[in-house]
Design an enzyme around this catalytic site. Sequence first.
Site: not given
Ligand code: NAD
Length: 476
Positions: A228-229, A232-233, A250, A284
Amino acid sequence: MTDTASTQGFTFESLLEAVQPETGGREILDPATGELVGRVFVPSVSALDEAVATAEQAQPAWAGLGHDERSRLLALAADAVEANAEPLAQLLSREQGKPLNGPNARFEVGACASWLRATASFEFTPEVLVDDGQTYAELHYRPLGVVGAIGPWNWPMMISVWQLAPALRMGNSVIMKPSEYTPLSVLALAEVLNTVLPEGVLQVVAGDGAVGEAMSTHSDIDKIMFTGSISTGKAIIGSSAGNVKRLTMELGGNDAGIVLPDADPKAIAEGLFWGAFINTGQTCAALKRLYVHTDIYDEVCRALTDFAAKVPMGNGRDERNELGPLQNKAQFDIVDSLVESAKSSGAKVILGGDPDREAAGYFYPTTLIADIDPQNPLVTEEQFGPALPIIRYDDVDEAVDLANSLEVGLGSSVWSSDRSAAVEVAARLEAGTTWINSHGGIDPRIPFGGAKQSGYGLEFGVHGLKGLGQPHVVVG
Ligand code: NAD
């Protein structure tokens, strides 16, 4: 659990019915039309405790099956995905928005089956570290226990498989927490996989960010696989310290591509296009900023525009379309505002840039922006959509410096007719992967991960399996 591939043949309707609550639930709308796709039950944080207890109970017997039997079941799970590929792809297309055709929904479901099968097939035996007649030492990888898998909305099924397949192969049980934008896709995938897997080994808790946060603090979850983003990471890294949780991160990227002066613009146009626009740019490791040498800048812009203008965008159920809508309004607004900032800076729109903001679907047209300042936000921020900035450079050192100037480093690419010249430039790029004359191609045998703030830990291949195990050295 069954001994053969899934005998249950789902239709689109029966699959949707299986994953929806009988009454109530939150509405999920089709991003192409705004129409209702289905409803999802939204569990509270307390549902997570129940799921963790079930996962803990199921895990020892699953681990006890051993690698061969777990691999056999994962291969059967791949068969089950293939047997139900069309309803899975239909649901994915409607919920996520990506077209059925092209490198989109059917492609994603196909990748789920390939990744499951490949992950089942890897040779994985203890490593002999020292054997010199005096000392004997082996490195084993034991199961960690319960793995929490938190995913994004762009490739919801495929990324779920990237997380769950190695976790299961290594003898862990898994709890998936899909994005709130695409829960039905992940629930449907799990429904199909669970026609083959033993009960309790794979569960989905389709809650929101609060459930994700509860997973990261949960004392009985041993590892988080997060995609994810970056923001959040970072939150997960902070909140997971309580039980020294293992993490694979990731995170976001803003991949650079460098076109060297000897590249052939017409020959590379298609690869550049799909490197940037796969999944309508919501990928991503997509090409998100393209640096082109001034000698061939105009030709590359022309070749890319000619190719891009011919790729149809529209409702994903129409078989002609290969590009779809943005998945959600928030993402549409990010792309829109970044392109507007580029336009107002004087950058040149050579294709697109004129969305219909009143339309029912979140369609943003394929957009190419030339003659843009390297510091413009469309270049320095992750647009995650169908808008590519093309930056002119004079000197390759300048291009390498610009490519490396951001705090992210997921993928990158170098484009040239001379492979060794490209490899030299690749060695100078700060990224988890550098592709030569392509961008973003992944393979279950080849490890994938980020540099800098794009994350840490590797997925795929034997390296990926090791990330889901507890190293255990046995000496003597
Ligand atoms: P996001 O971080 O908004 O959400 C990802 C997940 O995290 C969701 O399931 C969300 O509900 C959960 N989340 C939200 N807050 C949280 C918290 N405090 N603790 C734990 N989990 C929580 O990301 P997104 O908008 O769904 O995805 C897009 C992002 O993901 C982009 O930045 C993209 O580059 C990245 N991405 C990376 C890869 C990779 O392999 N590196 C692959 C796909 C997407």
